[in-house]
Write an enzyme that holds these catalytic residues in place. Structure first.
Site, PDB file in Angstrom:
ATOM      1  N   THR A 207       0.945  -1.124  -0.030  1.00  0.00           N
ATOM      2  CA  THR A 207      -0.031  -0.111  -0.047  1.00  0.00           C
ATOM      3  C   THR A 207       0.819   1.187  -0.031  1.00  0.00           C
ATOM      4  OG1 THR A 207      -0.089  -0.018   2.407  1.00  0.00           O
ATOM      5  CG2 THR A 207      -1.881  -1.255   1.022  1.00  0.00           C
ATOM      6  N   ASN A 209       1.085   4.355   1.802  1.00  0.00           N
ATOM      7  CA  ASN A 209       0.432   4.953   3.121  1.00  0.00           C
ATOM      8  C   ASN A 209       0.601   6.738   2.789  1.00  0.00           C
ATOM      9  OD1 ASN A 209       0.635   2.725   5.058  1.00  0.00           O
ATOM     10  ND2 ASN A 209       2.270   2.553   3.799  1.00  0.00           N
ATOM     11  N   GLU A 257      -4.373   4.312   3.507  1.00  0.00           N
ATOM     12  CA  GLU A 257      -3.661   3.372   2.745  1.00  0.00           C
ATOM     13  C   GLU A 257      -4.220   2.814   1.521  1.00  0.00           C
ATOM     14  OE1 GLU A 257      -1.151   0.915   6.140  1.00  0.00           O
ATOM     15  OE2 GLU A 257      -3.175   0.417   5.956  1.00  0.00           O
TER      16      GLU A 257
END
Length: 308
Positions: A207, A209, A257
């Protein structure tokens, strides 16, 4: 678009124009109707349109609470949205307690008559001057015969008023689709990609962030189908979690995320934009990685179908 920033007692240069008044957070379809009306007036009078707006929000100044207002469109995004509508000129007045103390007549004299207004328009509920005592009903009187005025009626959708307040409420409820309808475009936040705990990579769902500008409205906690636009202009379908990651943390700060589909590049340090398309589900804790991964696969399938 020419943009002029002023702080009272600074006043604008005299430029004959049709002036549009409002805070315009979100530049939603109601605001767009006001601006389109002004553009029609300007075409008839053969002058440009000048939008007069303010920053920060009056409530943020008058309440003495720095977090009194979360913005749908922080200033630069608001200006970008106004410019995209074809507005030639925008005056951004820093909202201060000194500005708020001006009488309605002084506000009109300094910022409308003094700036060359030939016609002034706003939404039906616009107010100006100390305690908001100036209204669209009193504006013709305060114009002193120097400009004409018009009022744009309430704009509705689904039988309810289109307003920034309503859009904030919709985002807080996770109803990003209706919020996007009222905005005329998907809700967008912008933030910098930072290093996280890298746990997503270990389970096949890396992901980005994102540190969100604290001034944005935070959507409801949960998982969304989204689109992510990179600095180079490329856009990727994605799913985005807004929450505290309860599977791994008993308590924690809210994080954002985004897992970009079919993407494997390094985004650290980049500013990205997230478009919120559809609310998929609530965030919840799972009893282990296997159940979490199974749910993420379901989320991905659902998000891809919605975004296709």
């Amino acid at each position: 678009m020419e943009t002029i920033h002023l702080t009272y007692p600074e006043t604008p240069d005299l430029v004959p124009s049709v002036m549009v008044l409002g805070f315009f957070d979100g530049v939603h379809t109601g605001h767009q109707a006001v601006i389109r009306h002004a553009q029609g007036q300007a075409k008839q009078l053969d002058v440009p349109v000048t939008v007069i707006t303010f920053d920060p929000h009056p409530k943020q100044v008058l309440s003495n609470k720095p977090d009194a207002v979360r913005y749908i469109t922080p200033l630069q995004r608001k200006l970008n949205r106004i410019a995209a509508l074809g507005v030639e000129r925008c005056i951004v007045i820093t909202f201060t307690k000194e500005l708020a103390s001006l009488s309605p007549q002084q506000f009109v004299d300094d910022y409308l008559i003094g700036a060359g207004a030939v016609h002034v328009t706003a939404g039906f509920d616009y107010s100006y001057g100390k305690f908001g005592e100036g209204t669209m009903e009193t504006l013709p009187y305060h114009a002193r015969g120097r400009f004409t005025t018009s009022v744009v009626a309430e704009q509705t959708s689904g039988g309810e008023k289109v307003s920034s307040t309503r859009i904030r409420q919709l985002l807080g409820a996770g109803d990003v689709e209706v919020a996007s309808e009222l905005l005329g475009t998907p809700y967008v936040i912008c933030g910098e990609v930072i290093h996280g705990d890298a746990r997503g990579r270990t389970i096949g769902y890396p992901t980005a962030n994102v540190v969100m500008d604290a001034s944005y409205v935070m959507p409801r906690l949960g998982v969304y189908a989204t689109r992510v636009r990179l600095q180079d202009g490329r856009t990727f379908d994605a799913m985005t979690n807004v929450g505290r990651r309860p599977t791994f943390y008993a308590t924690g700060d809210v994080s954002i995320e985004s897992h970009l589909f079919d993407f494997s590049e390094d985004l650290y340090g980049q500013l990205i934009e997230i478009e919120w398309m559809h609310y998929l589900r609530d965030e919840r804790a799972f009893d282990g990685l296997d159940s979490l991964i199974a749910q993420l696969k379901q989320d991905e399938t659902a998000a891809r179908a919605i975004l296709s």
